[in-house]
Design an enzyme around this catalytic site. Structure first.
Site, PDB file in Angstrom:
ATOM      1  N   GLY A 128       0.816  -1.209   0.000  1.00 47.25           N
ATOM      2  CA  GLY A 128       0.000   0.000   0.000  1.00 47.25           C
ATOM      3  C   GLY A 128       0.845   1.254   0.000  1.00 47.25           C
ATOM      4  O   GLY A 128       2.080   1.196   0.026  1.00 47.25           O
TER       5      GLY A 128
ATOM      6  N   GLU B  54      -0.687 -10.542   3.584  1.00 48.25           N
ATOM      7  CA  GLU B  54      -0.322  -9.675   4.711  1.00 48.25           C
ATOM      8  C   GLU B  54      -0.545 -10.403   6.031  1.00 48.25           C
ATOM      9  O   GLU B  54       0.285 -10.339   6.939  1.00 48.25           O
ATOM     10  CB  GLU B  54      -1.156  -8.390   4.670  1.00 48.25           C
TER      11      GLU B  54
ATOM     12  N   GLY C 111      -6.631  -4.488   3.876  1.00 41.92           N
ATOM     13  CA  GLY C 111      -7.069  -5.145   2.661  1.00 41.92           C
ATOM     14  C   GLY C 111      -7.617  -4.227   1.599  1.00 41.92           C
ATOM     15  O   GLY C 111      -8.125  -4.698   0.579  1.00 41.92           O
TER      16      GLY C 111
END
Length: 223
Positions: free
Chosen positions: A33, A107, A99
């Site tokens: 991310g 993860e 998520g």
């Protein structure tokens, strides 16, 4: 500071936190991310001080390799001292929703292996009760409708994330309108639905440390 500057600040704080504990044999778990990307960029300046990394997604592996950081398969690694990743929401117990980038399963696996899970986020991610951010659920494609019906029974409003396949070849249902008072219990209930791979609640294994970027600097919260 704007949001990107807050993310850069917590990413650097995470690097500063782990560096004294790393040596030439250390392998670091790295999340996925925008905030994790800032962490990778900051970590890369010290790549001579540790062995390499385990990536939680193909995108993270690509960014690590572009920085010249060796990437290891998790199955070849006996232990990880640290896993560093962002979050979409965190409560004060450091139970998380993750998520948004569709990498939740990998993860969660990497977080499970790590001795210390450090979450890095800006102040907007800290909430009193989880659930305002839709909860991602990774689902085997053929089970999509079945899982959606079961999620409705749990009080949620599941929405198929169109055009998205996870690195594992599965689909994502984003569950809206949940007020998550008991994250551990809900994590278990959703994971018990046949066809679910996992969901984005990181409650059974929460973060150990939350580095929170604020206008007044980086604040540290412990579980």
């Amino acid at each position: 500071m704007n949001q990107d500057q807050l993310k850069q600040a917590v990413a650097q704080a995470a690097v500063d936190h782990i560096l004294p504990h790393l040596d030439s044999k250390s392998i670091v778990g790295v999340g996925t991310g925008s905030t994790a990307n800032f962490f990778i960029d900051a970590l890369a300046r010290h790549k001579a001080e540790f062995d390499g990394a385990v990536a939680s997604s193909e995108a993270t592996a690509k960014r690590l390799k572009e920085h010249g950081i060796p990437v290891y398969e998790l199955n070849t690694v006996s232990e990880l001292e640290f896993y560093v990743d962002g979050a979409d929401e965190s409560n004060e117990r450091l139970e998380l929703i993750k998520g948004g980038g569709a990498a939740l399963t990998r993860e969660k696996i990497v977080a499970a292996v790590a001795k210390t899970f450090i979450c890095i986020a800006d102040a907007s991610k800290l909430v009193p009760i989880l659930g305002q951010f839709p909860l991602p659920v990774e689902v085997i494609p053929m089970a999509r409708s079945h899982v959606a019906r079961q999620l409705v029974k749990l009080g949620g409003d599941p929405v198929y994330r169109e055009g998205v396949l996870t690195d594992n070849g599965n689909i994502i249902l984003d569950v809206h309108n949940l007020r998550i008072d008991s994250p551990v219990e809900l994590e278990e209930k959703i994971n018990a639905i046949v066809g679910v791979v996992t969901n984005g609640l990181f409650a059974a294994r929460p973060a150990d440390l939350l580095l929170l970027g604020t206008a007044d600097g980086v604040k540290t919260l412990k579980a």
